[in-house]
Design a protein around this motif. Sequence first.
Motif, short mmCIF file in Angstrom:
data_model
loop_
_atom_site.label_atom_id
_atom_site.label_comp_id
_atom_site.label_asym_id
_atom_site.label_seq_id
_atom_site.Cartn_x
_atom_site.Cartn_y
_atom_site.Cartn_z
N ALA A 1 37.25 32.60 43.16
CA ALA A 1 35.81 32.33 43.20
C ALA A 1 35.03 33.56 42.77
O ALA A 1 34.03 33.47 42.03
N ASP A 2 35.49 34.73 43.18
CA ASP A 2 34.85 35.99 42.79
C ASP A 2 35.03 36.24 41.30
O ASP A 2 34.09 36.65 40.60
N VAL A 3 36.24 35.99 40.80
CA VAL A 3 36.49 36.18 39.36
C VAL A 3 35.61 35.24 38.54
O VAL A 3 35.03 35.63 37.51
N ARG A 4 35.50 33.99 38.98
CA ARG A 4 34.66 33.03 38.26
C ARG A 4 33.20 33.50 38.23
O ARG A 4 32.52 33.40 37.21
N ARG A 5 32.73 33.99 39.37
CA ARG A 5 31.34 34.45 39.45
C ARG A 5 31.09 35.65 38.53
O ARG A 5 30.06 35.72 37.86
N ARG A 6 32.07 36.57 38.49
CA ARG A 6 31.89 37.79 37.69
C ARG A 6 32.13 37.58 36.21
O ARG A 6 31.41 38.12 35.35
N PHE A 7 33.19 36.80 35.87
CA PHE A 7 33.65 36.74 34.48
C PHE A 7 33.70 35.34 33.89
O PHE A 7 33.73 35.19 32.67
N GLY A 8 33.78 34.33 34.72
CA GLY A 8 33.77 32.96 34.23
C GLY A 8 35.09 32.39 33.80
O GLY A 8 35.24 31.18 33.65
N ARG A 9 36.10 33.25 33.62
CA ARG A 9 37.38 32.76 33.10
C ARG A 9 38.46 33.82 33.32
O ARG A 9 38.16 34.96 33.67
N ILE A 10 39.72 33.42 33.07
CA ILE A 10 40.84 34.36 33.03
C ILE A 10 41.56 34.17 31.71
O ILE A 10 42.03 33.07 31.40
N GLY B 1 38.56 46.07 41.88
CA GLY B 1 39.63 45.85 42.85
C GLY B 1 39.18 44.86 43.91
O GLY B 1 38.12 45.03 44.51
N ILE B 2 39.96 43.81 44.12
CA ILE B 2 39.63 42.78 45.10
C ILE B 2 40.83 42.58 46.02
O ILE B 2 41.94 42.30 45.55
N VAL B 3 40.61 42.72 47.31
CA VAL B 3 41.69 42.52 48.27
C VAL B 3 42.10 41.05 48.28
O VAL B 3 41.24 40.15 48.38
N ALA B 4 43.39 40.80 48.16
CA ALA B 4 43.91 39.43 48.20
C ALA B 4 45.37 39.46 48.59
O ALA B 4 46.11 40.38 48.22
N ALA C 1 46.90 30.80 50.34
CA ALA C 1 46.07 30.06 49.40
C ALA C 1 44.59 30.34 49.58
O ALA C 1 43.84 30.46 48.60
N ALA C 2 44.15 30.48 50.81
CA ALA C 2 42.72 30.73 51.07
C ALA C 2 42.29 32.08 50.50
O ALA C 2 41.18 32.22 49.98
N SER C 3 43.16 33.08 50.59
CA SER C 3 42.86 34.40 50.06
C SER C 3 42.71 34.34 48.54
O SER C 3 41.80 34.94 47.96
N LEU C 4 43.60 33.59 47.89
CA LEU C 4 43.53 33.46 46.44
C LEU C 4 42.33 32.63 46.01
O LEU C 4 41.71 32.90 44.98
N GLU C 5 41.98 31.64 46.80
CA GLU C 5 40.79 30.85 46.50
C GLU C 5 39.55 31.73 46.48
O GLU C 5 38.69 31.63 45.59
N ALA C 6 39.45 32.64 47.45
CA ALA C 6 38.32 33.57 47.48
C ALA C 6 38.35 34.52 46.29
O ALA C 6 37.31 34.83 45.69
N LEU C 7 39.55 34.99 45.94
CA LEU C 7 39.69 35.86 44.77
C LEU C 7 39.17 35.17 43.51
O LEU C 7 38.37 35.73 42.76
#
Length: 247
Positions: free
Chosen positions: A72-81, A56-59, A64-70
């Motif tokens: 970035a976290d997804v990329r770090r954890r999983f690399g893709r969607i 769970g990630i607060v967003a 736009a800035a909130s989604l950018e942070a989201l």
Amino acid sequence: MSKLNEKTAVVTGGGSGIGLAIARRLASEGASVVITGRRQAVLDEAVALLGDCAVGIVADVSKAASLEALYADVRRRFGRIDVLVANAGGGVHAPLGEITETQIDQQFSTNVKGVVLTIQGALSLFSPGSSVIIIGSTASKDPAPSMSIYGGTKAAIRNMVRSWVAELKGSGVRLNIVSPGPTNTDSLRESFGDKAEEGLAFLIAKSPLGRIGEPEEIASAVAFLASDEASYINGVELFADGGASQT
């Protein structure tokens, strides 16, 4: 092997209601699921239900800035969607003559601006075969009295998708809409205020199936569009409403 095994899914507004049902279904199909919302406590409760496959990630989808942070976290954890479900949204009952500027701004900010920013921000995380599903509403074509602004936001989404499908040509990314009819959630009951029972009776009477939907039924439609079984389905608005909007 489960249909979404080793896939990464992001579900905005995934802490409750239809969003949580979608997250549970995608997780049951083998996906690692990221759910978002604006309240950490709600996300924590949802993750506890979903188990180790969920984060769970607060967003806030309207920022736009909130989604950018989201992302970035997804990329770090999983690399893709692999699967993105743009579910966050809401509506307010207000008849013409009583609609406030705040109500207009809130609904367009989340339901329209939020969908644009959610999808646009994730583009670099998609790859051929990725599936984007927007949660629309039958209000896009059959808005109830006092739901004109909400219906307008959902109609806007449908037109945006017509353009985006063409713009994504050659990417291998599919983009579809699931438009639920009235669904048995706390938010539906709360939207009627002290007239909940009267409102539900009206919706049930309108339904050819004689009932409103369940969140799990909407989740089933999303899971289908997320899977390779829907690999040739692109640009549709799938109405999951028991036929109510066709009467």
